[in-house]
Design a protein around this motif. Structure first.
Motif, PDB file in Angstrom:
ATOM      1  N   HIS A 196      23.898  29.574 -51.226  1.00 26.64           N
ATOM      2  CA  HIS A 196      24.595  30.064 -50.029  1.00 26.64           C
ATOM      3  C   HIS A 196      24.655  31.592 -49.996  1.00 26.64           C
ATOM      4  O   HIS A 196      24.288  32.285 -50.942  1.00 26.64           O
ATOM      5  N   GLY A 197      25.193  32.103 -48.897  1.00 23.55           N
ATOM      6  CA  GLY A 197      25.256  33.531 -48.671  1.00 23.55           C
ATOM      7  C   GLY A 197      26.579  34.173 -49.040  1.00 23.55           C
ATOM      8  O   GLY A 197      27.532  33.521 -49.487  1.00 23.55           O
ATOM      9  N   TYR A 198      26.640  35.463 -48.818  1.00 24.87           N
ATOM     10  CA  TYR A 198      27.782  36.341 -49.099  1.00 24.87           C
ATOM     11  C   TYR A 198      29.018  35.872 -48.325  1.00 24.87           C
ATOM     12  O   TYR A 198      28.958  35.622 -47.127  1.00 24.87           O
ATOM     13  N   CYS A 199      30.145  35.757 -49.039  1.00 25.52           N
ATOM     14  CA  CYS A 199      31.434  35.360 -48.448  1.00 25.52           C
ATOM     15  C   CYS A 199      31.442  33.934 -47.932  1.00 25.52           C
ATOM     16  O   CYS A 199      32.337  33.560 -47.162  1.00 25.52           O
ATOM     17  N   LEU A 200      30.485  33.110 -48.339  1.00 21.08           N
ATOM     18  CA  LEU A 200      30.441  31.706 -47.942  1.00 21.08           C
ATOM     19  C   LEU A 200      30.582  30.838 -49.193  1.00 21.08           C
ATOM     20  O   LEU A 200      30.994  31.313 -50.243  1.00 21.08           O
ATOM     21  N   ASN A 201      30.239  29.578 -49.091  1.00 17.39           N
ATOM     22  CA  ASN A 201      30.187  28.696 -50.250  1.00 17.39           C
ATOM     23  C   ASN A 201      29.207  27.571 -49.945  1.00 17.39           C
ATOM     24  O   ASN A 201      28.567  27.563 -48.892  1.00 17.39           O
ATOM     25  N   GLN A 202      29.077  26.624 -50.864  1.00 16.59           N
ATOM     26  CA  GLN A 202      28.067  25.574 -50.720  1.00 16.59           C
ATOM     27  C   GLN A 202      28.249  24.748 -49.454  1.00 16.59           C
ATOM     28  O   GLN A 202      27.292  24.161 -48.942  1.00 16.59           O
ATOM     29  N   ASP A 203      29.468  24.711 -48.911  1.00 19.86           N
ATOM     30  CA  ASP A 203      29.710  23.910 -47.712  1.00 19.86           C
ATOM     31  C   ASP A 203      29.050  24.483 -46.467  1.00 19.86           C
ATOM     32  O   ASP A 203      29.000  23.817 -45.422  1.00 19.86           O
ATOM     33  N   SER A 204      28.547  25.716 -46.543  1.00 18.81           N
ATOM     34  CA  SER A 204      27.865  26.299 -45.381  1.00 18.81           C
ATOM     35  C   SER A 204      26.602  25.515 -45.023  1.00 18.81           C
ATOM     36  O   SER A 204      26.094  25.643 -43.904  1.00 18.81           O
ATOM     37  N   TRP A 205      26.105  24.681 -45.939  1.00 24.09           N
ATOM     38  CA  TRP A 205      24.941  23.832 -45.683  1.00 24.09           C
ATOM     39  C   TRP A 205      25.365  22.442 -45.207  1.00 24.09           C
ATOM     40  O   TRP A 205      24.598  21.485 -45.343  1.00 24.09           O
ATOM     41  N   HIS A 206      26.547  22.302 -44.630  1.00 22.58           N
ATOM     42  CA  HIS A 206      27.104  20.993 -44.288  1.00 22.58           C
ATOM     43  C   HIS A 206      26.126  20.105 -43.517  1.00 22.58           C
ATOM     44  O   HIS A 206      25.902  18.942 -43.869  1.00 22.58           O
ATOM     45  N   PHE A 207      25.559  20.619 -42.440  1.00 23.93           N
ATOM     46  CA  PHE A 207      24.700  19.790 -41.589  1.00 23.93           C
ATOM     47  C   PHE A 207      23.424  19.366 -42.303  1.00 23.93           C
ATOM     48  O   PHE A 207      22.977  18.219 -42.193  1.00 23.93           O
ATOM     49  N   GLN A 208      22.824  20.294 -43.038  1.00 27.59           N
ATOM     50  CA  GLN A 208      21.585  19.963 -43.748  1.00 27.59           C
ATOM     51  C   GLN A 208      21.864  18.972 -44.885  1.00 27.59           C
ATOM     52  O   GLN A 208      21.072  18.061 -45.136  1.00 27.59           O
TER      53      GLN A 208
ATOM     54  N   ASP B 235      28.125  26.981 -55.950  1.00 26.66           N
ATOM     55  CA  ASP B 235      28.882  28.132 -55.472  1.00 26.66           C
ATOM     56  C   ASP B 235      28.533  29.342 -56.339  1.00 26.66           C
ATOM     57  O   ASP B 235      28.636  29.277 -57.577  1.00 26.66           O
ATOM     58  N   GLN B 236      28.136  30.426 -55.690  1.00 28.39           N
ATOM     59  CA  GLN B 236      27.839  31.639 -56.432  1.00 28.39           C
ATOM     60  C   GLN B 236      29.113  32.165 -57.109  1.00 28.39           C
ATOM     61  O   GLN B 236      30.227  31.859 -56.689  1.00 28.39           O
ATOM     62  N   ARG B 237      28.923  32.947 -58.157  1.00 29.48           N
ATOM     63  CA  ARG B 237      30.087  33.460 -58.888  1.00 29.48           C
ATOM     64  C   ARG B 237      31.082  34.142 -57.940  1.00 29.48           C
ATOM     65  O   ARG B 237      30.709  34.807 -56.970  1.00 29.48           O
ATOM     66  N   SER B 238      32.347  33.910 -58.193  1.00 27.34           N
ATOM     67  CA  SER B 238      33.456  34.477 -57.416  1.00 27.34           C
ATOM     68  C   SER B 238      33.550  33.911 -56.007  1.00 27.34           C
ATOM     69  O   SER B 238      34.342  34.401 -55.200  1.00 27.34           O
ATOM     70  N   HIS B 239      32.774  32.895 -55.689  1.00 24.60           N
ATOM     71  CA  HIS B 239      32.806  32.248 -54.380  1.00 24.60           C
ATOM     72  C   HIS B 239      33.147  30.762 -54.558  1.00 24.60           C
ATOM     73  O   HIS B 239      32.825  30.156 -55.594  1.00 24.60           O
ATOM     74  N   GLY B 240      33.738  30.185 -53.528  1.00 22.92           N
ATOM     75  CA  GLY B 240      33.983  28.749 -53.535  1.00 22.92           C
ATOM     76  C   GLY B 240      34.763  28.286 -54.751  1.00 22.92           C
ATOM     77  O   GLY B 240      35.781  28.874 -55.129  1.00 22.92           O
ATOM     78  N   ARG B 241      34.261  27.246 -55.413  1.00 22.43           N
ATOM     79  CA  ARG B 241      34.948  26.656 -56.560  1.00 22.43           C
ATOM     80  C   ARG B 241      34.477  27.243 -57.891  1.00 22.43           C
ATOM     81  O   ARG B 241      34.950  26.815 -58.945  1.00 22.43           O
ATOM     82  N   SER B 242      33.551  28.179 -57.861  1.00 21.19           N
ATOM     83  CA  SER B 242      33.131  28.841 -59.096  1.00 21.19           C
ATOM     84  C   SER B 242      34.183  29.853 -59.531  1.00 21.19           C
ATOM     85  O   SER B 242      35.008  30.309 -58.726  1.00 21.19           O
ATOM     86  N   GLY B 243      34.142  30.198 -60.817  1.00 22.22           N
ATOM     87  CA  GLY B 243      35.113  31.148 -61.343  1.00 22.22           C
ATOM     88  C   GLY B 243      34.781  32.584 -60.961  1.00 22.22           C
ATOM     89  O   GLY B 243      33.656  32.904 -60.559  1.00 22.22           O
ATOM     90  N   ARG B 244      35.770  33.451 -61.075  1.00 25.42           N
ATOM     91  CA  ARG B 244      35.545  34.868 -60.859  1.00 25.42           C
ATOM     92  C   ARG B 244      34.576  35.391 -61.913  1.00 25.42           C
ATOM     93  O   ARG B 244      34.582  34.961 -63.062  1.00 25.42           O
ATOM     94  N   GLY B 245      33.730  36.334 -61.508  1.00 27.08           N
ATOM     95  CA  GLY B 245      32.752  36.883 -62.440  1.00 27.08           C
ATOM     96  C   GLY B 245      33.424  37.485 -63.656  1.00 27.08           C
ATOM     97  O   GLY B 245      34.188  38.448 -63.535  1.00 27.08           O
ATOM     98  N   ALA B 246      33.167  36.908 -64.826  1.00 28.33           N
ATOM     99  CA  ALA B 246      33.839  37.363 -66.042  1.00 28.33           C
ATOM    100  C   ALA B 246      33.499  38.812 -66.369  1.00 28.33           C
ATOM    101  O   ALA B 246      34.376  39.598 -66.739  1.00 28.33           O
ATOM    102  N   ALA B 247      32.237  39.172 -66.214  1.00 29.55           N
ATOM    103  CA  ALA B 247      31.837  40.545 -66.515  1.00 29.55           C
ATOM    104  C   ALA B 247      32.505  41.535 -65.577  1.00 29.55           C
ATOM    105  O   ALA B 247      32.830  42.667 -65.965  1.00 29.55           O
ATOM    106  N   GLN B 248      32.746  41.120 -64.344  1.00 26.27           N
ATOM    107  CA  GLN B 248      33.390  41.999 -63.371  1.00 26.27           C
ATOM    108  C   GLN B 248      34.888  42.147 -63.675  1.00 26.27           C
ATOM    109  O   GLN B 248      35.427  43.252 -63.623  1.00 26.27           O
ATOM    110  N   ILE B 249      35.538  41.055 -64.014  1.00 21.87           N
ATOM    111  CA  ILE B 249      36.978  41.079 -64.265  1.00 21.87           C
ATOM    112  C   ILE B 249      37.299  41.745 -65.600  1.00 21.87           C
ATOM    113  O   ILE B 249      38.196  42.585 -65.697  1.00 21.87           O
TER     114      ILE B 249
END
Length: 415
Positions: free
Chosen positions: A126-138, A152-166
């Motif tokens: 998925h894209g920036y500021c979205l999550n895996q559900d953005s592909w709902h229809f497909q 879910d990309q790091r820090s998005h959706g149900r994935s954890g916050r980026g550890a290296a960033q935090i």
């Protein structure tokens, strides 16, 4: 947005940066930033001004709650899984397996002493500021037809916050996202052929994967799709603003986002208080057509609203540095779909055309009257071309029926 509105946005944003530098007063800076955002939203939401004047705030709030409770968008779930990136970040994914009606998949039989070929798995990013559900229809259309993985990309959706960033303050890079995708593939698709599908930042993630793991692309990837994405030069995007306005925004926006990210709790309170203004911004930069199901619009709002402001700030600088033009050569020997909305203001369709120019055998599809979230705005067009790509890649039989495209017109029922 009118030219005068855009110039006002640029001026207001510049004022935010100036105030931050001069006073160091975070609350004052945040308030000014809210004013700048309000100016932008006022221009973006001009089309709903009459509705706001005639419908009470309480009624609008009840309508939003009703849309949230009845809209089925984003409700699809698969078998959950977790993978862990090299810095320890927890990456959440779900798998939709293909099972015949009436029970689990039968044991694979050996043919002439060899195992039957493994099924193709389609991995959606998925894209920036979205999550895996953005592909709902497909996802709905492909269920039961082909094995899919949504993450879910790091820090998005149900994935954890980026550890290296935090923990270490390490900047997010598109290369890191490519490594994260490899981690998810290793966990969810350890063997067998793969089709990679990415929207916007997700497409950049796929390119970063290719740049760092070319052998994976050569050995296992049988097709790819880049939806509303870019291989570089994102620093030149004007977001629909006039030249003077966008130059001012480019100068101050990184600093403003960083300042806001450092006062995340305060900003989030203001963000909730101005939800209607943000809705105007989101609508302008997500969709182009007027006839979009309000529940889909609200679904997009929910995804974007759920991305914390400090995550928005963390990821933004990575796009300016993104350049994966060279990695596209790895996709030349396979079926490729390049698709974009003609009226995309975030990653303009010219960026998709540039990708297609480097992949002359790719199918280039430009969807009229479509914005950045083309897979939600015109799901039938995106799913149709994805189904054709999967057929060409041998992921689904030529006679398979991919249905349930859904529609996002305001007169249609949710699919």
């Amino acid at each position: 947005m009118s030219e005068s509105s855009a110039e006002a946005v640029a001026s207001a944003t510049a004022a935010v940066a100036s105030a931050a530098a001069a006073s160091g007063g975070w609350r004052r800076t945040t308030g000014l930033a809210g004013a700048a955002i309000g100016v932008l939203a006022a221009g973006a939401a001009a089309g709903v001004a009459v509705e706001r004047m005639t419908v009470g705030r309480g009624m609008r709030r009840r309508a939003r709650l009703a849309l949230d409770s009845t809209g089925p968008y984003g409700a699809l779930r698969g078998t959950p899984g977790k993978a862990y990136a090299d810095d320890g970040t927890e990456l959440y994914y779900e798998v939709d397996d293909v099972e015949p009606e009436g029970g689990p998949a039968p044991r694979r039989r050996r043919l002439f002493g060899r195992k039957a070929p493994l099924p193709v798995t389609v991995v959606f990013s998925h894209g920036y500021c979205l999550n895996q559900d953005s592909w709902h229809f497909q996802r709905a259309a492909l269920r039961g037809v082909v094995r899919t993985v949504h993450w879910d990309q790091r820090s998005h959706g149900r994935s954890g916050r980026g550890a290296a960033q935090i923990q270490d303050g390490v900047p997010v890079t598109i290369d890191q996202l490519g490594q994260d995708l490899k981690t998810v593939i290793d966990a969810a698709v350890p063997d067998g052929p793969i089709v990679l599908v990415g929207h916007s930042m997700g497409g950049m993630t796929v390119m970063a994967l290719a740049a760092q793991y070319p052998e994976l692309i050569r050995d296992r990837v049988v097709a790819a799709a880049f939806v509303g994405s870019s291989s570089g030069r994102l620093g030149e995007v004007n977001f629909g603003l006039p030249v003077a306005g966008v130059n001012a925004v480019r100068r101050v926006l990184p600093g403003v986002l960083k300042a806001l990210g450092q006062q995340a709790e305060l900003v989030e309170k203001g963000r909730r208080a101005t939800a209607e203004l943000f809705a105007g911004i989101i609508k302008r930069y997500s969709f182009a057509s007027r006839d979009v199901d309000p529940a889909v619009e609200r679904f997009a709002e929910r995804m974007i609203e759920s991305t914390p402001i400090d995550v928005v700030a963390e990821f933004y600088p990575a796009f300016t540095d993104h350049d994966k033009t060279g990695a596209l050569a790895l996709f030349q020997e396979m079926p490729v779909l390049v698709l974009a909305g003609v009226r995309d203001l975030v990653t303009p369709s010219e960026h998709s055309e540039a990708i297609a120019d480097l992949l002359p055998d790719a199918e280039l599809v430009l969807v009229p009257d479509a914005g950045h979230l083309v897979m939600l705005e015109h799901p039938e067009a995106v799913t149709d071309r994805l189904a054709d790509l999967l057929t060409r890649a041998g992921a689904v039989p030529a006679g398979a029926t991919v249905g349930g495209y859904g529609s996002t017109s305001s007169t249609a029922q949710p699919g």
